[in-house]
Scaffold this motif. Sequence first.
Motif, PDB file in Angstrom:
ATOM      1  N   TRP A 123     114.651 -24.059  29.893  1.00  0.00           N
ATOM      2  CA  TRP A 123     115.430 -22.860  29.599  1.00  0.00           C
ATOM      3  C   TRP A 123     114.623 -21.855  28.786  1.00  0.00           C
ATOM      4  CZ3 TRP A 123     119.693 -21.465  31.955  1.00  0.00           C
ATOM      5  CH2 TRP A 123     120.397 -22.441  32.653  1.00  0.00           C
ATOM      6  N   GLY A 177     111.981 -20.370  31.226  1.00  0.00           N
ATOM      7  CA  GLY A 177     112.578 -19.451  32.203  1.00  0.00           C
ATOM      8  C   GLY A 177     113.037 -18.157  31.567  1.00  0.00           C
ATOM      9  N   ILE A 189     111.564 -14.195  32.014  1.00  0.00           N
ATOM     10  CA  ILE A 189     112.457 -13.081  32.341  1.00  0.00           C
ATOM     11  C   ILE A 189     112.352 -11.999  31.270  1.00  0.00           C
ATOM     12  CG2 ILE A 189     114.883 -12.410  32.586  1.00  0.00           C
ATOM     13  CD1 ILE A 189     115.297 -15.209  33.942  1.00  0.00           C
ATOM     14  N   VAL A 236     109.844 -11.818  36.096  1.00  0.00           N
ATOM     15  CA  VAL A 236     111.236 -12.224  36.290  1.00  0.00           C
ATOM     16  C   VAL A 236     111.317 -13.296  37.372  1.00  0.00           C
ATOM     17  CG1 VAL A 236     113.517 -11.449  37.078  1.00  0.00           C
ATOM     18  CG2 VAL A 236     112.237 -10.076  35.424  1.00  0.00           C
ATOM     19  N   GLY A 237     110.542 -13.145  38.439  1.00  0.00           N
ATOM     20  CA  GLY A 237     110.510 -14.158  39.502  1.00  0.00           C
ATOM     21  C   GLY A 237     110.038 -15.511  38.988  1.00  0.00           C
ATOM     22  N   GLY A 262     110.320 -16.517  35.942  1.00  0.00           N
ATOM     23  CA  GLY A 262     111.377 -16.990  35.071  1.00  0.00           C
ATOM     24  C   GLY A 262     112.498 -17.651  35.833  1.00  0.00           C
ATOM     25  N   VAL A 263     112.921 -17.020  36.927  1.00  0.00           N
ATOM     26  CA  VAL A 263     113.972 -17.601  37.771  1.00  0.00           C
ATOM     27  C   VAL A 263     113.480 -18.903  38.392  1.00  0.00           C
ATOM     28  CG1 VAL A 263     115.336 -17.231  39.864  1.00  0.00           C
ATOM     29  CG2 VAL A 263     115.100 -15.385  38.181  1.00  0.00           C
ATOM     30  N   TRP A 264     112.225 -18.905  38.851  1.00  0.00           N
ATOM     31  CA  TRP A 264     111.628 -20.103  39.432  1.00  0.00           C
ATOM     32  C   TRP A 264     111.630 -21.258  38.433  1.00  0.00           C
ATOM     33  CZ3 TRP A 264     106.255 -21.938  38.859  1.00  0.00           C
ATOM     34  CH2 TRP A 264     105.958 -23.008  39.705  1.00  0.00           C
ATOM     35  N   LEU A 276     113.676 -21.647  35.929  1.00  0.00           N
ATOM     36  CA  LEU A 276     115.052 -22.082  35.689  1.00  0.00           C
ATOM     37  C   LEU A 276     115.602 -22.919  36.841  1.00  0.00           C
ATOM     38  CD1 LEU A 276     116.615 -18.875  34.100  1.00  0.00           C
ATOM     39  CD2 LEU A 276     116.058 -21.042  32.951  1.00  0.00           C
ATOM     40  N   VAL A 277     115.189 -22.590  38.051  1.00  0.00           N
ATOM     41  CA  VAL A 277     115.670 -23.320  39.216  1.00  0.00           C
ATOM     42  C   VAL A 277     114.862 -24.594  39.365  1.00  0.00           C
ATOM     43  CG1 VAL A 277     115.865 -23.249  41.719  1.00  0.00           C
ATOM     44  CG2 VAL A 277     116.412 -21.238  40.380  1.00  0.00           C
TER      45      VAL A 277
END
Length: 183
Positions: free
Chosen positions: A70, A73, A77, A175-176, A178-180, A182-183
Amino acid sequence: MEATLSSFLLVALGEIGDKTQLLSLALILKFRKPWPILAGVVIATLLNHGVSVWFGDWLADAVPMDWMRWILGLSFIALGLWMLIPDGDEEISNEPKYGPFLTALVLFFIAEIGDKTQLATIALAVQFKDQFWPVLGGSTLGMIAANLPVIWLGHQFASEKLETWAHRISALLFVGFGVWALV
């Protein structure tokens, strides 16, 4: 290889339009000596990012991985959103006391403290734990890739439009990532 490539891309794209590129431009316009300036940039980056990678490795051991996902990620972001905020110009006095190498070394080291790419290097070291050399190598090569054209070409290609788009692309990449994470 993934650690090196990711570090290279994030730092190279993150540096486009950054204050350290403006610092490179100011240094080359003042001293007109690209090799000593490049050497100062490389050594300052190795020192600064070396500490960053070491800290990221330590952080990966100190913080539980559930939390780290967390933190990592959200950090990427936040860095992506930070990319949308333009940096101010770095100033160099009209009468430098030191030569181009030492001036570049000191100013670059200081300019990178708390900078987006230093924080990104820490985050990359957390993500690619125990890959000190690949992360350091990638981030250093990324810094060189972003600053070498500025040092050699000077102000010939500088434009606000190019800088704005570079910031937007870098922000999207952060941001990409960061999302990656988190997922």
